[in-house]
Scaffold this motif. Structure first.
Motif, short mmCIF file in Angstrom:
data_model
loop_
_atom_site.label_atom_id
_atom_site.label_comp_id
_atom_site.label_asym_id
_atom_site.label_seq_id
_atom_site.Cartn_x
_atom_site.Cartn_y
_atom_site.Cartn_z
N ILE A 305 47.22 40.30 41.98
CA ILE A 305 45.88 40.19 42.55
C ILE A 305 45.35 38.79 42.27
O ILE A 305 45.85 38.08 41.39
CB ILE A 305 44.92 41.25 41.97
CG1 ILE A 305 44.81 41.13 40.46
CG2 ILE A 305 45.39 42.65 42.35
CD1 ILE A 305 43.87 42.16 39.82
N THR A 306 44.33 38.37 43.01
CA THR A 306 43.78 37.03 42.81
C THR A 306 42.29 36.99 43.09
O THR A 306 41.76 37.80 43.85
CB THR A 306 44.49 36.01 43.72
OG1 THR A 306 44.06 34.68 43.37
CG2 THR A 306 44.17 36.22 45.19
N GLY A 307 41.63 36.02 42.47
CA GLY A 307 40.24 35.72 42.76
C GLY A 307 40.17 34.46 43.60
O GLY A 307 41.18 33.86 43.94
N LYS A 315 46.16 36.11 53.93
CA LYS A 315 47.44 36.22 54.64
C LYS A 315 48.47 36.90 53.75
O LYS A 315 49.24 37.74 54.21
CB LYS A 315 47.92 34.84 55.06
CG LYS A 315 47.14 34.24 56.23
CD LYS A 315 47.70 32.88 56.63
CE LYS A 315 46.97 32.33 57.84
NZ LYS A 315 47.48 30.99 58.24
N ALA A 316 48.48 36.53 52.46
CA ALA A 316 49.41 37.15 51.52
C ALA A 316 49.10 38.63 51.34
O ALA A 316 50.00 39.47 51.21
CB ALA A 316 49.35 36.44 50.17
N LEU A 317 47.83 38.96 51.35
CA LEU A 317 47.42 40.36 51.22
C LEU A 317 47.85 41.16 52.44
O LEU A 317 48.38 42.27 52.33
CB LEU A 317 45.90 40.42 51.04
CG LEU A 317 45.26 41.79 50.89
CD1 LEU A 317 45.86 42.56 49.72
CD2 LEU A 317 43.74 41.63 50.69
N ALA A 324 45.48 42.97 46.05
CA ALA A 324 44.03 42.91 46.21
C ALA A 324 43.57 41.48 45.94
O ALA A 324 44.28 40.69 45.31
CB ALA A 324 43.33 43.89 45.26
N ALA A 325 42.37 41.18 46.40
CA ALA A 325 41.80 39.85 46.19
C ALA A 325 40.29 39.95 46.22
O ALA A 325 39.72 40.89 46.77
CB ALA A 325 42.29 38.86 47.25
N LYS A 362 44.46 45.71 51.28
CA LYS A 362 45.30 45.67 52.47
C LYS A 362 44.64 46.42 53.63
O LYS A 362 44.76 46.02 54.80
CB LYS A 362 46.69 46.26 52.17
CG LYS A 362 47.70 46.02 53.28
CD LYS A 362 49.11 46.40 52.86
CE LYS A 362 50.10 46.05 53.97
NZ LYS A 362 51.50 46.39 53.60
N ASP A 363 43.93 47.50 53.33
CA ASP A 363 43.27 48.26 54.38
C ASP A 363 42.13 47.46 55.01
O ASP A 363 42.00 47.41 56.24
CB ASP A 363 42.72 49.58 53.82
CG ASP A 363 43.83 50.57 53.50
OD1 ASP A 363 44.94 50.43 54.07
OD2 ASP A 363 43.59 51.48 52.68
N SER A 364 41.31 46.83 54.18
CA SER A 364 40.15 46.12 54.73
C SER A 364 40.55 44.83 55.43
O SER A 364 39.92 44.43 56.42
CB SER A 364 39.13 45.82 53.63
OG SER A 364 39.67 44.99 52.62
N VAL A 365 41.59 44.16 54.95
CA VAL A 365 41.99 42.90 55.58
C VAL A 365 42.65 43.14 56.93
O VAL A 365 42.70 42.23 57.78
CB VAL A 365 42.94 42.12 54.65
CG1 VAL A 365 44.36 42.63 54.72
CG2 VAL A 365 42.89 40.62 54.95
#
Length: 397
Positions: A305-307, A315-317, A324-325, A362-365
């Motif tokens: 995950i990342t901030g 794109k990675a997500l 998650a991010a 992943k769902d929201s992106v």
């Protein structure tokens, strides 16, 4: 965590010149720079979380809310009179370095906002050095700028220059830094975006607790080149401590100065604790070397995950490389910068601005336009009508 609480926390100190210089690397990290300087030091410190645990359904509701865009941006409500009297004034925008992609987007939106108010923008590149940053501020002061907006530059790094600007009655806005206790907000000084770092860490912590069913073993690659990153991470650690008695959080210290050592540092931390299930890169800048460290350790089954998420993170997500991010609404922040300088230029103190933060999964992106244009518009975080809302406040709509 609220802005007022952040200001009360005992993490804000007046920095010495040497400490301020060290803070430059942290500022670059916060803004997604790709520095690969190999000087500096790294380390690790570990703490097991304690607490009573939270209601899973309540936590699920909080995470779901964090994963959604805003219904409306938190635009101030107090109108500004006589904005037309400031026409043709010049605002200096001074980012720590124009090499960071985030600042190009911010520059574009600050210019658009200033233009809407009848102002001009002069950009001066801090070039990642104290000499250039101070020269930019001195240039703005000599030019009798209407206001100065700095980005990711701690007050202590340019205290003398910033003090001289304010003495010349030039308002200053400082973006994305914790408040310097020796230089609090005033009629000539405003801090914008200091809530975003802690809020992103809290969002990631809540998602991790929920996703792990309260049993996460987390490694956080935390930047340590100044006070701000540690303050941000401490907010997330507090969430783990209060809501996840069976979670473990380990902080691995990394830095922009030691960018090339991030993979080996990450690998070493994972080998030391083979039970790690989640690895967090505090800032997107460290995401790729963090992933390289995971691969080097032959570690499988961990979720990354990342901030400070921007285009590459999303794109990675979307491709499944990370789980998650979290990120902040930088375009909206640019318009609050101009709102702040307008108010201060007309003799009022700027309000406390809340910069929206969103959790991305992943769902929201999947439903987002992952493009530069979408990032610049602010649509990832909420309706793009906030620009019209600001114009109405300024009487220029």
């Amino acid at each position: 965590m609220t802005t007022s609480r952040l200001r009360r926390m005992g993490r804000v100190r007046r920095w010495s010149t040497a400490g301020a210089v060290a803070m430059f690397a942290a500022s670059l990290a916060a803004c997604g720079s790709n520095s690969d300087n190999t000087s500096g030091s790294q380390g690790a410190d570990s703490s097991a979380a304690t607490g009573t645990g939270s209601d899973t359904s309540a936590l699920a509701g909080e995470v779901a809310a964090l994963d959604k865009p805003l219904d409306a941006y938190p635009v101030p409500t107090d109108r500004i009179a006589n904005v037309s009297s400031l026409a043709r004034k010049t605002i200096y925008y001074i980012p720590i370095t124009l090499q960071a992609p985030q600042f190009a987007a911010t520059q574009k939106e600050i210019t658009a906002a200033a233009s809407a108010a009848g102002l001009k923008v002069q950009v001066c590149d801090g070039k990642g050095t104290p000499t250039d940053v101070n020269a930019c501020i001195a240039q703005a002061t000599s030019a009798k700028a209407g206001a100065i907006v700095t980005d990711a530059i701690p007050y202590g790094l340019a205290a003398s220059s910033l003090g001289a600007a304010q003495k010349a009655k030039i308002p200053v806005v400082i973006n994305n830094q914790v408040v310097d206790s020796g230089h609090p907000q005033s009629a000539t000084l405003a801090y914008v975006g200091e809530n975003a770092g802690p809020d992103q860490q809290v969002a990631l912590a809540k998602w991790t607790i929920l996703d792990s069913k309260g049993k996460a073993d987390v490694l956080i690659n935390q930047n340590t080149d100044g006070p701000s990153p540690a303050v941000f991470v401490s907010a997330g650690k507090k969430t783990f401590s209060g809501d996840c008695a069976n979670c473990k959080v380990t902080v691995n210290e990394v830095s922009s100065a030691n960018f090339s050592l991030v993979p080996s540092s990450t690998s070493a931390a994972l080998l030391k604790d083979p039970n790690v299930t989640y690895v967090q890169s505090q800032f997107e800048q460290f995401l790729q070397p963090t992933q390289a460290g995971i691969q080097s350790a032959s570690k499988t089954g961990v979720k990354v995950i990342t901030g400070a998420a921007e285009l590459s993170s999303l794109k990675a997500l979307r491709s499944g490389q990370i789980a998650a991010a979290s990120g902040q609404a930088t375009s909206y922040q640019a318009w609050t910068d101009i709102d702040a300088v307008l108010r201060m230029m007309l003799g009022s103190q700027a309000p406390d601005y809340k910069i929206p933060v969103r959790l991305f999964t992943k769902d929201s992106v999947a439903g987002l336009k992952v493009t530069d244009a979408a990032l610049a518009s602010g649509e990832w975080f909420g309706p793009t009508t906030f620009t019209d809302d600001f114009k109405k406040l300024w009487g220029v709509a």
